[in-house]
Design a protein around this motif. Structure first.
Motif, short mmCIF file in Angstrom:
data_model
loop_
_atom_site.label_atom_id
_atom_site.label_comp_id
_atom_site.label_asym_id
_atom_site.label_seq_id
_atom_site.Cartn_x
_atom_site.Cartn_y
_atom_site.Cartn_z
N ASP A 62 19.37 12.24 59.26
CA ASP A 62 19.49 13.78 58.47
C ASP A 62 19.01 12.89 56.53
O ASP A 62 19.61 12.28 56.28
N ARG A 63 18.14 13.12 56.43
CA ARG A 63 17.84 12.99 55.39
C ARG A 63 18.21 13.68 54.33
O ARG A 63 17.46 13.26 52.95
N GLU A 64 18.09 15.30 54.40
CA GLU A 64 18.61 16.88 53.44
C GLU A 64 19.92 16.37 52.77
O GLU A 64 20.54 16.24 53.98
N GLY A 65 19.74 16.86 51.74
CA GLY A 65 21.56 16.88 51.39
C GLY A 65 22.57 15.87 51.42
O GLY A 65 22.10 15.10 50.68
N ILE A 66 23.70 15.97 50.93
CA ILE A 66 24.13 15.01 50.53
C ILE A 66 24.92 15.05 51.43
O ILE A 66 26.30 15.99 52.45
N ALA B 178 36.37 17.69 54.53
CA ALA B 178 36.88 17.64 53.90
C ALA B 178 36.16 18.85 53.55
O ALA B 178 36.39 20.13 52.84
N CYS B 179 34.29 18.95 54.51
CA CYS B 179 33.89 20.36 53.48
C CYS B 179 33.42 21.56 54.67
O CYS B 179 33.44 22.31 54.99
N HIS B 180 34.52 21.38 55.71
CA HIS B 180 34.72 21.97 56.54
C HIS B 180 35.43 23.34 56.49
O HIS B 180 36.58 23.21 55.86
N PRO B 181 34.80 24.54 55.67
CA PRO B 181 35.20 25.98 56.00
C PRO B 181 36.88 26.51 56.75
O PRO B 181 36.67 25.84 58.26
N THR B 182 37.43 26.56 56.13
CA THR B 182 38.77 26.97 56.44
C THR B 182 39.57 27.81 56.30
O THR B 182 38.62 29.09 55.27
N HIS B 183 40.71 29.17 56.76
CA HIS B 183 40.44 30.41 56.50
C HIS B 183 41.61 30.18 55.03
O HIS B 183 41.14 31.12 54.07
N HIS B 184 41.42 28.93 54.64
CA HIS B 184 42.90 28.56 53.40
C HIS B 184 41.79 27.83 52.06
O HIS B 184 41.95 27.68 50.85
N HIS B 185 40.81 27.68 53.02
CA HIS B 185 39.75 26.72 52.23
C HIS B 185 38.45 27.31 52.83
O HIS B 185 37.66 26.24 53.31
N GLU B 186 37.87 27.85 50.93
CA GLU B 186 36.58 28.22 51.68
C GLU B 186 35.76 27.23 51.19
O GLU B 186 35.84 26.50 49.89
N VAL B 187 34.23 26.17 51.67
CA VAL B 187 33.63 25.79 50.88
C VAL B 187 31.93 26.36 51.76
O VAL B 187 31.31 26.87 52.44
N ASP B 188 31.33 26.18 50.38
CA ASP B 188 30.01 27.26 50.31
C ASP B 188 28.95 25.72 50.70
O ASP B 188 28.40 24.33 50.11
N PRO B 189 28.88 26.03 51.76
CA PRO B 189 27.80 24.66 52.73
C PRO B 189 26.74 24.60 51.98
O PRO B 189 25.84 23.78 51.57
N ASP B 190 25.92 25.73 50.88
CA ASP B 190 24.82 25.05 49.89
C ASP B 190 25.44 24.01 48.90
O ASP B 190 24.66 23.41 48.44
N LEU B 191 26.52 24.22 48.94
CA LEU B 191 26.21 22.91 47.73
C LEU B 191 26.27 21.32 48.06
O LEU B 191 25.42 21.17 47.01
N PHE B 192 26.26 21.08 49.28
CA PHE B 192 25.94 19.74 49.57
C PHE B 192 24.09 20.32 49.64
O PHE B 192 23.77 18.69 50.50
N PHE B 193 23.47 20.70 49.19
CA PHE B 193 21.81 20.91 49.47
C PHE B 193 21.80 21.62 47.93
O PHE B 193 20.77 22.13 47.88
N PRO B 194 22.05 20.28 47.16
CA PRO B 194 21.44 20.68 45.36
C PRO B 194 19.81 20.15 45.05
O PRO B 194 19.24 19.81 46.21
N GLU B 195 19.44 21.24 43.93
CA GLU B 195 18.15 20.64 43.88
C GLU B 195 18.94 19.23 42.59
O GLU B 195 19.73 19.37 42.34
N PRO B 196 17.70 18.26 42.71
CA PRO B 196 17.78 16.79 42.24
C PRO B 196 18.40 17.13 40.81
O PRO B 196 19.48 16.06 40.48
N ASP B 197 18.10 17.80 39.89
CA ASP B 197 18.67 17.71 39.04
C ASP B 197 19.76 18.74 39.02
O ASP B 197 20.12 19.64 37.88
N GLU B 198 20.42 19.48 39.50
CA GLU B 198 21.77 19.78 39.56
C GLU B 198 22.80 19.37 39.39
O GLU B 198 23.91 19.10 40.98
N MET B 199 23.24 18.46 38.74
CA MET B 199 24.03 17.48 38.13
C MET B 199 25.73 18.33 38.75
O MET B 199 26.56 17.32 39.39
N ASP B 200 25.96 19.57 38.50
CA ASP B 200 27.15 19.63 38.33
C ASP B 200 27.68 19.70 39.45
O ASP B 200 28.72 19.39 40.34
#
Length: 195
Positions: free
Chosen positions: A72-76, A23-45
């Motif tokens: 892999d221990r980093e990110g969601i 679901a996180c794989h970006p396509t032409h119709h569905h852009e996903v920012d990979p940084d979304l899966f590497f939030p800081e611990p307090d970035e609850m949103d």
């Protein structure tokens, strides 16, 4: 066309084809920012947004398995934060998934934990699979496979001796040993037939 593993089917070693189905794989119709899966611990949103995307993902379990198996221990990954995955990382070597054992016995090249590898050796030994085939299945030398079979034979012999001694003790004391549930017996049978 790529093969997407079924939820109960372990992915092959080195297989990354599942990425295209994520679901996180970006396509032409569905852009996903990979940084979304590497939030800081307090970035609850951001954490909630990433987990929401993971909840819809058809390969979430495969993603989680890949993260654990690759360390892999980093990110969601697989819908879990770094902190949520941490206990799973430490328990991974003890995982015993018979789907992986059976897949290996059937000739598939999947990631095995120490426990799963021992189960493959024992099942192969009990199914009279030649040591040459075991060597090929788990990518070891023929000599090492022979050594593992000798160790397994010794473990099974010692377990039989211990069981016989327990049975004698139970008979003397007057207890009867309960029979294992049919589900366990069936599971052992399935494991043996997989080869």
């Amino acid at each position: 066309m790529h093969h997407t593993p079924e939820p109960s089917e372990p992915r092959l070693l080195g297989d990354q084809s599942w990425h295209a189905h994520a679901a996180c794989h970006p396509t032409h119709h569905h852009e996903v920012d990979p940084d979304l899966f590497f939030p800081e611990p307090d970035e609850m949103d951001r954490i909630r947004e990433a987990k929401s995307l993971c909840a819809q993902c058809p390969v979430r379990k495969t993603c989680l398995d890949a993260a654990l198996e690759n360390g892999d221990r980093e990110g969601i990954r697989g819908g879990m934060t770094e902190e949520e995955r941490e206990p799973l990382h430490s328990k991974l070597e003890h995982r015993l998934d018979y789907a992986r054992v059976n897949a290996t016995l059937a000739g598939r090249d999947v990631h095995l934990t120490k426990s799963e590898r021992r189960a493959v050796v024992r099942a192969a030994y009990q199914a009279d699979i030649p040591s040459e085939r075991l060597a090929w299945l788990i990518k070891i030398t023929h000599e090492h496979a022979d050594k593992l079979y000798r160790r397994t034979r010794r473990e099974l012999r010692n377990r039989t001796v211990e069981q016989t001694q327990l049975d004698r003790t139970d008979t003397v004391i007057g207890f009867e040993r309960p029979t294992p549930p049919a589900s366990l017996t069936r599971q052992r049978d399935d494991l043996g037939r997989a080869a």
